[in-house]
Design a protein around this motif. Structure first.
Motif, PDB file in Angstrom:
ATOM      1  N   PHE A  73      35.438  46.198  28.280  1.00  0.00           N
ATOM      2  CA  PHE A  73      34.199  45.458  28.478  1.00  0.00           C
ATOM      3  C   PHE A  73      34.387  44.359  29.520  1.00  0.00           C
ATOM      4  CE2 PHE A  73      33.975  47.396  24.352  1.00  0.00           C
ATOM      5  CZ  PHE A  73      32.661  47.803  24.237  1.00  0.00           C
ATOM      6  N   GLN A  74      33.259  43.879  30.022  1.00  0.00           N
ATOM      7  CA  GLN A  74      33.290  42.846  31.051  1.00  0.00           C
ATOM      8  C   GLN A  74      34.021  41.608  30.553  1.00  0.00           C
ATOM      9  OE1 GLN A  74      29.404  41.938  32.544  1.00  0.00           O
ATOM     10  NE2 GLN A  74      30.145  40.678  34.214  1.00  0.00           N
ATOM     11  N   HIS A  75      33.790  41.265  29.304  1.00  0.00           N
ATOM     12  CA  HIS A  75      34.538  40.196  28.645  1.00  0.00           C
ATOM     13  C   HIS A  75      35.350  40.854  27.539  1.00  0.00           C
ATOM     14  CE1 HIS A  75      32.066  37.323  30.831  1.00  0.00           C
ATOM     15  NE2 HIS A  75      30.985  37.956  30.386  1.00  0.00           N
ATOM     16  N   PRO A  76      36.650  40.525  27.411  1.00  0.00           N
ATOM     17  CA  PRO A  76      37.493  41.224  26.433  1.00  0.00           C
ATOM     18  C   PRO A  76      36.895  41.184  25.029  1.00  0.00           C
ATOM     19  CG  PRO A  76      38.837  39.862  27.873  1.00  0.00           C
ATOM     20  CD  PRO A  76      37.403  39.533  28.191  1.00  0.00           C
ATOM     21  N   HIS A  77      36.753  42.345  24.421  1.00  0.00           N
ATOM     22  CA  HIS A  77      36.230  42.456  23.064  1.00  0.00           C
ATOM     23  C   HIS A  77      37.411  42.708  22.133  1.00  0.00           C
ATOM     24  CE1 HIS A  77      31.683  43.210  23.767  1.00  0.00           C
ATOM     25  NE2 HIS A  77      32.187  42.552  24.774  1.00  0.00           N
ATOM     26  N   LEU A  78      38.048  41.626  21.730  1.00  0.00           N
ATOM     27  CA  LEU A  78      39.183  41.707  20.818  1.00  0.00           C
ATOM     28  C   LEU A  78      38.824  40.984  19.523  1.00  0.00           C
ATOM     29  CD1 LEU A  78      42.014  40.941  23.385  1.00  0.00           C
ATOM     30  CD2 LEU A  78      41.284  43.179  22.564  1.00  0.00           C
ATOM     31  N   PHE A  79      39.714  41.054  18.544  1.00  0.00           N
ATOM     32  CA  PHE A  79      39.432  40.508  17.219  1.00  0.00           C
ATOM     33  C   PHE A  79      40.509  39.490  16.879  1.00  0.00           C
ATOM     34  CE2 PHE A  79      37.830  44.746  17.775  1.00  0.00           C
ATOM     35  CZ  PHE A  79      36.475  44.523  17.587  1.00  0.00           C
ATOM     36  N   LEU A 132      37.049  54.057  31.257  1.00  0.00           N
ATOM     37  CA  LEU A 132      36.065  53.257  31.977  1.00  0.00           C
ATOM     38  C   LEU A 132      36.418  51.790  31.796  1.00  0.00           C
ATOM     39  CD1 LEU A 132      34.643  56.030  31.767  1.00  0.00           C
ATOM     40  CD2 LEU A 132      32.472  54.795  31.581  1.00  0.00           C
ATOM     41  N   LEU A 133      36.777  51.130  32.888  1.00  0.00           N
ATOM     42  CA  LEU A 133      37.277  49.757  32.845  1.00  0.00           C
ATOM     43  C   LEU A 133      36.278  48.839  33.530  1.00  0.00           C
ATOM     44  CD1 LEU A 133      40.992  50.475  33.885  1.00  0.00           C
ATOM     45  CD2 LEU A 133      39.947  50.641  31.614  1.00  0.00           C
ATOM     46  N   ASP A 134      35.720  47.922  32.762  1.00  0.00           N
ATOM     47  CA  ASP A 134      34.705  47.000  33.281  1.00  0.00           C
ATOM     48  C   ASP A 134      35.375  45.684  33.662  1.00  0.00           C
ATOM     49  OD1 ASP A 134      32.381  45.754  33.982  1.00  0.00           O
ATOM     50  OD2 ASP A 134      31.316  46.171  32.121  1.00  0.00           O
ATOM     51  N   GLU A 135      35.543  45.469  34.945  1.00  0.00           N
ATOM     52  CA  GLU A 135      36.172  44.273  35.515  1.00  0.00           C
ATOM     53  C   GLU A 135      37.541  43.983  34.904  1.00  0.00           C
ATOM     54  OE1 GLU A 135      33.840  40.900  36.423  1.00  0.00           O
ATOM     55  OE2 GLU A 135      31.949  41.977  36.453  1.00  0.00           O
ATOM     56  N   ASP A 171      36.778  42.255  42.788  1.00  0.00           N
ATOM     57  CA  ASP A 171      37.902  41.944  43.668  1.00  0.00           C
ATOM     58  C   ASP A 171      38.052  43.075  44.685  1.00  0.00           C
ATOM     59  OD1 ASP A 171      40.468  41.639  44.840  1.00  0.00           O
ATOM     60  OD2 ASP A 171      41.126  40.467  43.113  1.00  0.00           O
ATOM     61  N   MET A 172      37.595  42.850  45.901  1.00  0.00           N
ATOM     62  CA  MET A 172      37.609  43.904  46.917  1.00  0.00           C
ATOM     63  C   MET A 172      39.017  44.278  47.338  1.00  0.00           C
ATOM     64  SD  MET A 172      34.613  45.072  47.460  1.00  0.00           S
ATOM     65  CE  MET A 172      34.408  44.902  45.683  1.00  0.00           C
ATOM     66  N   ASP A 173      39.947  43.314  47.339  1.00  0.00           N
ATOM     67  CA  ASP A 173      41.332  43.645  47.686  1.00  0.00           C
ATOM     68  C   ASP A 173      41.916  44.613  46.661  1.00  0.00           C
ATOM     69  OD1 ASP A 173      41.300  42.056  49.927  1.00  0.00           O
ATOM     70  OD2 ASP A 173      42.034  40.269  48.862  1.00  0.00           O
ATOM     71  N   LEU A 174      41.639  44.354  45.378  1.00  0.00           N
ATOM     72  CA  LEU A 174      42.131  45.247  44.328  1.00  0.00           C
ATOM     73  C   LEU A 174      41.492  46.627  44.462  1.00  0.00           C
ATOM     74  CD1 LEU A 174      43.670  45.700  41.618  1.00  0.00           C
ATOM     75  CD2 LEU A 174      41.601  44.906  40.450  1.00  0.00           C
ATOM     76  N   ILE A 175      40.179  46.659  44.638  1.00  0.00           N
ATOM     77  CA  ILE A 175      39.453  47.930  44.720  1.00  0.00           C
ATOM     78  C   ILE A 175      39.901  48.751  45.915  1.00  0.00           C
ATOM     79  CG2 ILE A 175      37.178  48.949  45.158  1.00  0.00           C
ATOM     80  CD1 ILE A 175      37.503  48.050  42.297  1.00  0.00           C
ATOM     81  N   MET A 176      39.922  48.154  47.089  1.00  0.00           N
ATOM     82  CA  MET A 176      40.219  48.900  48.307  1.00  0.00           C
ATOM     83  C   MET A 176      41.661  49.374  48.370  1.00  0.00           C
ATOM     84  SD  MET A 176      37.336  49.191  49.563  1.00  0.00           S
ATOM     85  CE  MET A 176      35.710  48.467  49.390  1.00  0.00           C
TER      86      MET A 176
END
Length: 583
Positions: free
Chosen positions: A415-421, A503-506, A539-544
């Motif tokens: 998720f965009q923000h970590p969904h942990l417990f 599927l990794l959101d950010e 992060d375009m550097d990471l993506i590219m």
């Protein structure tokens, strides 16, 4: 250590010369059993019920009617009471567990009041407020449980069995899943939990436990009328659980012991202080509960436990669940999106988006803020139902399926923000991913027949933690991790789940430069093993430097698709990001 609960069974031996305290001990055992049902509902599943006394009443009246009016064995009364309690829980739970917020407790109040009124007015059946008298005593192995001492031995033994069973539940796939539901039902569904089904099962277990307590109550007093099964009684049991610490088993037992003794003390003391008779103990309850919650918001037991030495967990020694690397030819299509559309009122968030994802590749979904990337993620994973378009996973259409069903077909997400417990350890958070790969149900778990599978699940989670470099933190609480470690823990949970499409959101949000390099290295190695990755990141550097192909969105539409170099040269992309005019 958990078998120390059996020391409770020795208490009647010490209280044998004191019949009054033996009676009090029996009331403690019965109250603790009902309060433990609230541990299942509130402490684990996060649901609040004011109807536990109604379930208790079903068990009591069922055995009273069968034994007194039909002349049958009390043990048949136990069976009938349990079945009726489960039936009431099934009806009540089926209608209410999908409710959210304050609607669930309000609906249980309505059911509790209605059943109390019904019991008081069905004079021909229940005896009304006069009740049913002369219930026979329980007989076990030829011994009549007709004294406070014998009954205390029996009731405490049953209480300990339930304590051990619930301890099994807490340390199982179902216990972790219930805690996940309490914290974040969406995240729980993303790794295979069916929220409505699991909540209903918890409701059934809690109702059954309260029904057993009602059976024991009826044959202890050998008299039944509606008063002990009123809304006030339900509130009292909830107060016990909350004051002691509803999120822990020792806390619930402590709360039941404290308020059982306190009730008797207040009934004697307050009339003397006030100079008149009345149910003033209810006022005392409220004041003492308020004081406890001010000083110890989580209850008495967590306050005491914080001063005890911290127990280190045992690392799993079993063989992990079989590692099933993604099967199929590299480059074959595993996920296809065709013309997805989603509108929120007048806002068209996603408009005709299509793309395909091939095995072993890393595909990036990028675009300015508000471009519709996260909405597309939610449409693919079943969190949102599309207004149009289709989604295919491994050639099977999954459009509109529930998230837990899509996950079980081999798709996992972060998720965009970590969904942990935070209340779970790092290892337990990772083990949540194994939920859909394990099968132990409530019956096996409560009886402790899930140990082998549980050890395998923990070993699988530990292997996943090693893969992302978090194995040294296995027994730390998840709330103590840095943001970067939380991102890695979410990926470890995905790997433990056995999902082939990730599927990794950010995933790079909040990571330092070195952590991003480690993340990129991990994702490349997973892609080489046949995992397929779809990621969103700013992060375009990471993506590219990481993605094989890139899909670019703007204002809900796909404006470009290709290799990183191709999309960087695309004039529509440059216009969206840099504001350049399109020739």
């Amino acid at each position: 250590m958990r078998y120390l609960w059996f020391l409770l069974v020795l208490l009647p031996l010490f209280l044998l010369p004191f019949p009054f305290y033996l009676t009090l001990l029996n009331f403690f055992a019965l109250s603790a059993l009902v309060a433990l049902s609230l541990y299942v509902l509130t402490g684990l599943a996060g649901m609040t019920s004011f109807a536990q006394a109604a379930f208790m009443g079903m068990g009591a009246y069922a055995t009273a009617l069968l034994t007194v009016k039909a002349g049958l064995s009390p043990w048949l009364g136990l069976l009938a009471g349990l079945l009726l309690s489960l039936l009431l829980a099934l009806v009540l739970g089926g209608l209410t567990v999908r409710l959210k917020g304050h609607f669930l407790p309000l609906s249980t109040i309505a059911w509790q009041v209605a059943l109390y009124i019904l019991a008081g007015n069905l004079v021909g059946l229940t005896g009304g407020h006069t009740g049913i008298t002369d219930l026979p005593p329980l007989t076990l192995f030829g011994y009549a449980l007709d004294t406070g001492f014998r009954y205390a031995l029996f009731s405490l033994f049953l209480l300990v069995l339930f304590l051990l069973a619930l301890d099994n539940l807490r340390g199982s796939r179902l216990g972790r899943a219930l805690l996940a539901l309490r914290g974040d039902a969406l995240a729980a569904a993303s790794f295979g939990v069916d929220p409505a089904r699991l909540r209903l099962q918890a409701f059934l277990l809690a109702g059954g436990m309260a029904g057993v307590a009602g059976f024991l109550y009826a044959h202890f007093l050998r008299f039944v009328n509606p008063t002990p099964f009123s809304l006030e009684a339900s509130i009292k049991y909830l107060v016990m659980a909350v004051a002691g610490g509803v999120g822990t088993i020792p806390g619930v037992v402590l709360g039941a012991a404290f308020f059982t003794g306190l009730e008797d003390w207040l009934k004697d003391l307050l009339p003397l202080l006030l100079g008149r008779q009345g149910n003033y103990e209810v006022i005392g309850y409220g004041l003492i509960l308020a004081l406890i919650l001010l000083l110890a918001p989580k209850g008495l037991w967590p306050l005491l436990a914080a001063r005890l030495p911290r127990k280190e967990g045992r690392l799993p020694e079993a063989e992990p669940l079989p590692l099933a690397p993604p099967q199929g030819a590299k480059g074959e299509e595993v996920l296809r999106v065709e013309g997805l559309k989603k509108a929120f009122g007048g806002l068209l968030a996603v408009n005709g988006v299509s793309f395909a994802l091939r095995r072993g590749e890393i595909l990036a979904l990028i675009g300015p803020n508000g471009a519709g990337k996260s909405t597309t993620f939610n449409l693919v994973t079943g969190t949102l139902i599309p207004d149009g378009g289709k989604v295919f996973l491994f050639g099977r259409e999954v459009t509109g399926l529930a998230p837990f069903r899509i996950h079980r077909l081999g798709l996992g997400r972060t998720f965009q923000h970590p969904h942990l417990f935070p209340e779970l350890s790092v290892l337990e958070n990772a083990a949540l991913g194994t939920y859909a790969r394990t099968r132990a149900g409530f019956f096996r778990v409560l009886l402790g027949l899930h140990r082998k599978e549980e050890d395998q699940a923990l070993a699988t989670a530990y292997r996943a933690l090693k893969r992302v470099g978090l194995e040294s933190l296995a027994w730390e609480r998840a709330e103590r991790l840095t943001v970067g470690q939380q991102r890695l823990l979410e990926i470890a949970r995905l790997l433990a789940s056995g999902a082939a499409v990730l599927l990794l959101d950010e995933p790079g949000a909040g990571l330092r430069a070195g952590e991003k390099r480690e993340l990129a290295h991990l994702l490349r190695s997973l892609a080489k093993e046949g995992y397929t990755v779809l990621l969103v990141d700013h992060d375009m550097d990471l993506i590219m430097g990481l993605a094989d192909r890139v899909v670019v969105m703007n204002y809900g539409e796909k404006i470009a698709e290709g290799t990183p170099a191709e999309v960087q040269r695309n004039p529509l992309v440059r216009a969206a990001y840099l504001g350049e005019e399109v020739a």
